[in-house]
Enzyme design. Structure first.
Site, short mmCIF file in Angstrom:
data_model
loop_
_atom_site.label_atom_id
_atom_site.label_comp_id
_atom_site.label_asym_id
_atom_site.label_seq_id
_atom_site.Cartn_x
_atom_site.Cartn_y
_atom_site.Cartn_z
N TYR A 62 53.00 6.10 114.68
CA TYR A 62 51.61 5.65 114.62
C TYR A 62 50.95 5.67 115.99
O TYR A 62 50.36 4.68 116.44
CB TYR A 62 51.52 4.24 114.05
CG TYR A 62 51.91 4.07 112.61
CD1 TYR A 62 52.06 5.15 111.74
CD2 TYR A 62 52.12 2.80 112.08
CE1 TYR A 62 52.42 4.98 110.42
CE2 TYR A 62 52.46 2.62 110.75
CZ TYR A 62 52.62 3.70 109.93
OH TYR A 62 52.97 3.51 108.62
N SER A 208 48.88 1.05 101.95
CA SER A 208 47.61 1.51 101.36
C SER A 208 47.32 0.77 100.05
O SER A 208 47.00 1.39 99.04
CB SER A 208 47.64 3.03 101.12
OG SER A 208 47.73 3.73 102.33
N LEU A 210 44.86 -0.82 99.19
CA LEU A 210 43.43 -0.80 98.86
C LEU A 210 42.94 0.60 98.56
O LEU A 210 41.76 0.93 98.73
CB LEU A 210 42.62 -1.42 100.01
CG LEU A 210 42.91 -2.91 100.25
CD1 LEU A 210 42.25 -3.39 101.52
CD2 LEU A 210 42.48 -3.75 99.06
#
Length: 337
Positions: A62, A208, A210
Site C-alpha cells: 500500500y 471494501s 462499502l
C-alpha cells in the site's frame, strides 16, 4: 461512546467491532489533493483510541501506508492491533500481470521490511495478501508459523483464499482471520467459504465493505469518478451497469432514514449482523468519515431491514472478469505439497 469488542480466531484476538483499513494512503482511486497523510493518520488514530477502534490494517503493497501508520503509532503502539500483509509483488490492474510470491524467503524479507516500516518489534496479525499458485500453502504458512515462534508475529491470516487452501493452511497453524471482499454488492463468500470459516473458527475481516465507496451514497453517476480512478475499469461501474447498480441505494437510503443512520452505516451494520466475529475494515482519509463508519457498530437494524438488504443484487463482477480470476487473485489455490 466506545464500540463493542469482537474476537478473531480460536485464540480470540480482541479487537473493536469495526477496524480501519489504511489502503487509502496508497490513493487507490486517484484521490490526490493537498493533504498531510501524517496529520490524517494521527487524527484518525486519536479518534480510534476514543471510539474503541483497535485494529489498524495495512500492507507492504500500500505505498507508504506502513510508514505513515508507523509514525502515527509512536508512543501508543500497545493501544492497537496492527495487521499487515505480504505476497503481492504487482497487482493485475491496468493490464498488468499479477505477480504473487509466497515463498518462505520472500515472506521473511517482507516481514522484516514491514517491522522496520511500522517501527515495531512484532505484527499482531500477519496475512498472506494473495495465495501464490506456485508454492504449496503448507510451505508459506509453515514459514509464517516460524515468525510466530520467534515472537515477531502473534496471529496469522489469509486473504482471498479458496476453501481447500484455507483448510490446508489451518492444518499447519491456526488461522485467526480471512480477509476478503464482502459487502451488499459482493457476497461470493457466503455459499462455501463462510460455512468453512465457521467450522474452523476463523473470523472474517471484510475489506471494501462499502462497495468500493458506492454504498456511502457519494457516487451519483460514472461522471463522479476521475479518469485515473481504478473503479472506472470495474464491471460494477461500467456504462452498462452503473445506473442499475446505483439504484440499489434507494433501498439503503430508505432504511437509513428509518434507522437514523447514513447509507454507509447501514451497509456496515448489515455486515456486523451477519456473524459475531465479522470485523469490517472500511477505509478513508477523512477523520469525520472514519468516525461515521465506526459508529455503524451502534446502529440497530430490524429483521425487516435485513430482509430488504438481503434482496439487493448487482450487475457485473467486482473485478475484470475471468482474466483476474485466472491470475489467482480471488479464491486462490496452491499446488499440492
Amino acid at each position: 461512546m466506545r464500540i463493542p469488542t469482537r474476537y478473531l480466531g480460536l485464540d480470540r484476538l480482541a479487537v473493536g467491532a469495526v477496524g480501519y483499513g489504511a489502503m487509502s494512503f496508497a490513493n487507490p482511486y486517484g484521490q490526490g489533493g493537498e493533504y498531510s497523510p501524517d496529520d490524517v493518520a494521527r487524527e484518525i488514530l486519536e479518534r480510534a483510541g476514543k471510539l474503541g477502534v483497535t485494529m489498524i490494517d495495512t500492507a507492504d503493497g500500500y505505498g507508504d501506508s506502513e510508514e505513515i501508520i508507523g509514525r502515527a503509532l509512536k508512543g501508543r503502539r500497545d493501544d492497537f492491533v496492527v495487521a499487515t500483509k505480504f505476497g503481492i509483488v504487482s497487482a493485475p490492474f491496468g493490464g498488468a500481470e499479477a505477480r504473487i510470491d509466497g515463498s518462505p524467503a520472500y515472506a521473511r524479507e517482507r516481514l522484516e521490511r514491514s517491522l522496520r516500516r511500522l517501527g515495531t518489534d512484532h505484527i499482531d496479525l500477519y496475512y498472506q495478501h494473495r495465495v501464490d499458485p506456485t508454492v504449496p500453502i503448507e510451505e508459506t504458512v509453515g514459514a509464517m508459523a516460524e515468525f510466530v515462534a520467534e515472537g515477531k508475529v502473534r496471529h496469522l491470516g489469509l486473504s482471498e483464499a479458496a476453501p481447500d487452501t484455507i483448510r490446508r493452511a489451518a492444518a499447519v497453524h491456526p488461522i485467526a482471520a480471512l480477509q476478503t471482499e464482502w459487502s451488499l454488492w459482493e457476497r461470493g463468500i457466503e455459499a462455501e467459504i463462510l460455512p468453512l470459516t465457521r467450522e474452523l473458527g476463523i473470523a472474517i475481516v471484510p475489506y471494501s465493505p462499502l462497495g468500493r465507496g458506492a454504498l456511502t451514497g457519494a457516487i451519483a453517476s460514472r461522471e463522479d469518478l476521475k479518469n485515473e480512478d481504478h473503479r472506472r475499469g470495474l464491471p460494477w461501474y461500467s456504462e452498462e451497469n452503473i445506473d442499475r447498480n446505483l439504484s440499489t441505494l434507494d433501498v439503503v437510503r430508505a432504511i437509513a432514514a428509518e434507522a437514523e443512520a447514513t447509507p454507509g452505516q447501514v451497509a456496515l451494520a448489515w455486515l456486523l449482523g451477519k456473524a459475531p466475529d465479522v470485523v469490517p475494515i472500511p477505509g478513508t482519509r477523512r477523520p469525520a468519515f472514519f468516525e461515521e463508519n465506526t459508529l455503524a457498530a451502534t446502529v440497530s437494524l430490524t429483521e425487516e431491514h435485513f430482509a430488504a438488504l438481503e434482496r439487493i443484487t448487482v450487475a457485473g463482477e467486482r473485478e475484470q472478469g475471468t482474466a483476474v480470476a485466472a491470475q489467482n487473485w480471488f479464491s486462490g489455490v496452491t499446488p499440492p505439497r
